[in-house]
Design a protein around this motif. Structure first.
Motif, mmCIF file in Angstrom:
data_model
loop_
_atom_site.group_PDB
_atom_site.id
_atom_site.type_symbol
_atom_site.label_atom_id
_atom_site.label_comp_id
_atom_site.label_asym_id
_atom_site.label_seq_id
_atom_site.Cartn_x
_atom_site.Cartn_y
_atom_site.Cartn_z
ATOM 1 N N UNK A 112 3.953 0.702 0.282
ATOM 2 C CA UNK A 112 3.145 -0.494 0.059
ATOM 3 C C UNK A 112 2.355 -0.837 1.303
ATOM 4 N N UNK A 113 1.231 -1.485 1.054
ATOM 5 C CA UNK A 113 0.341 -1.911 2.128
ATOM 6 C C UNK A 113 0.071 -3.400 1.939
ATOM 7 N N UNK A 114 0.309 -4.172 2.974
ATOM 8 C CA UNK A 114 0.064 -5.613 2.923
ATOM 9 C C UNK A 114 -1.442 -5.848 2.912
ATOM 10 N N UNK A 115 -1.932 -6.611 1.914
ATOM 11 C CA UNK A 115 -3.363 -6.883 1.820
ATOM 12 C C UNK A 115 -3.690 -8.375 1.927
ATOM 13 N N UNK A 117 -1.442 -12.562 2.657
ATOM 14 C CA UNK A 117 -0.176 -13.153 3.082
ATOM 15 C C UNK A 117 0.860 -13.193 1.960
ATOM 16 N N UNK A 118 0.465 -12.806 0.723
ATOM 17 C CA UNK A 118 1.399 -12.793 -0.405
ATOM 18 C C UNK A 118 1.349 -11.511 -1.239
ATOM 19 N N UNK A 119 0.378 -10.654 -0.999
ATOM 20 C CA UNK A 119 0.181 -9.501 -1.878
ATOM 21 C C UNK A 119 0.268 -8.178 -1.135
ATOM 22 N N UNK A 120 0.880 -7.199 -1.832
ATOM 23 C CA UNK A 120 0.898 -5.821 -1.340
ATOM 24 C C UNK A 120 0.312 -4.923 -2.417
ATOM 25 N N UNK A 121 -0.406 -3.899 -1.982
ATOM 26 C CA UNK A 121 -0.796 -2.820 -2.884
ATOM 27 C C UNK A 121 0.322 -1.797 -2.848
ATOM 28 N N UNK A 122 0.643 -1.262 -4.018
ATOM 29 C CA UNK A 122 1.769 -0.343 -4.147
ATOM 30 C C UNK A 122 1.255 0.994 -4.671
ATOM 31 N N UNK A 123 1.716 2.089 -4.041
ATOM 32 C CA UNK A 123 1.379 3.440 -4.507
ATOM 33 C C UNK A 123 2.687 4.198 -4.726
ATOM 34 N N UNK A 124 2.961 4.515 -5.969
ATOM 35 C CA UNK A 124 4.188 5.221 -6.318
ATOM 36 C C UNK A 124 4.063 6.686 -5.910
ATOM 37 N N UNK A 125 5.116 7.203 -5.247
ATOM 38 C CA UNK A 125 5.041 8.543 -4.673
ATOM 39 C C UNK A 125 6.065 9.529 -5.219
ATOM 40 N N UNK A 126 7.200 9.047 -5.649
ATOM 41 C CA UNK A 126 8.275 9.979 -6.024
ATOM 42 C C UNK A 126 9.124 9.377 -7.126
ATOM 43 N N UNK A 127 9.569 10.250 -8.018
ATOM 44 C CA UNK A 127 10.349 9.847 -9.186
ATOM 45 C C UNK A 127 11.602 10.715 -9.236
#
Length: 197
Positions: A112-115, A117-127
């Motif tokens: 995740x990357x903080x974008x 003060x309340x939101x993060x962008x999430x990139x799923x990488x592994x299952x």
């Protein structure tokens, strides 16, 4: 009754949302909005020490998560979201319980990357999906340690490459033991901080 107690009472007995009726969902959403209005940590992502750790899911509207309970002879056990703020990683871990030797595990690892003060962008990488026994699963912390040292799990352990496996999460309420989030698909998540798992 304060807003936090009202929300916890509303979600009690709803089995993370599996047993919630439409009326229950409307009431819970109203109680959740009132709690968000009284957030003691307005800039939630700056409170890294509160966020860091393992969180157990108490309630969600996510059909993807609740759909895991539809497997024959199996049912959804505990569900955790483990945040590692220093690494910018999160680990979603769902325990599947049922007939002995058929206990399963579904885990999705993301960065995740903080974008804001309340939101993060999430990139799923592994299952990772499989039998708890075959995976050697004992606890969320142990699984995360195994993942971080590079262990591969069988039968299903694969990287997620699709650009569609991205989203965002906004943390709308945070205190020392309760976290509320809203996702990009309109889902809500209510989680309780776990000690020593």
């Amino acid at each position: 009754m304060n807003e936090k107690a009202r929300l916890l009472e509303a979600i009690a007995g709803k089995n993370r949302g599996l047993l919630a009726t439409e009326m229950d969902r409307v009431r819970i959403l109203s109680d959740l909005e009132q709690l968000e209005d009284h957030n003691p940590t307005p800039q939630t992502l700056e409170a890294k020490e509160l966020l860091d750790g393992n969180w157990r899911l108490l309630y969600t509207t996510s059909k993807g998560i609740l759909g895991l309970d539809r497997l024959p002879v199996l049912q959804l056990g505990q569900i955790y979201q483990c945040l590692r703020m220093a690494d910018g990683k999160l680990y979603n871990i769902a325990e599947i319980i049922g007939v002995p030797f058929l206990e399963g595990l579904v885990s999705v690892i993301a960065r995740f990357e903080v974008v804001s003060d309340r939101r993060v962008n999430v990139k799923f990488e592994r299952y990772i999906i499989g039998s708890q026994r075959l995976l050697g699963y004992r606890s969320p912390n142990q699984l995360i340690e195994d993942i971080e040292v590079g262990k591969k799990f069988f039968p299903l352990d694969f990287n997620i490459e699709s650009q569609e496996q991205q989203g965002w999460l906004e943390i709308t309420y945070l205190d020392e033991d309760l976290r509320v989030g809203r996702g990009n698909e309109g889902n809500v998540f209510v989680l309780s901080k776990e000690k020593n798992i």
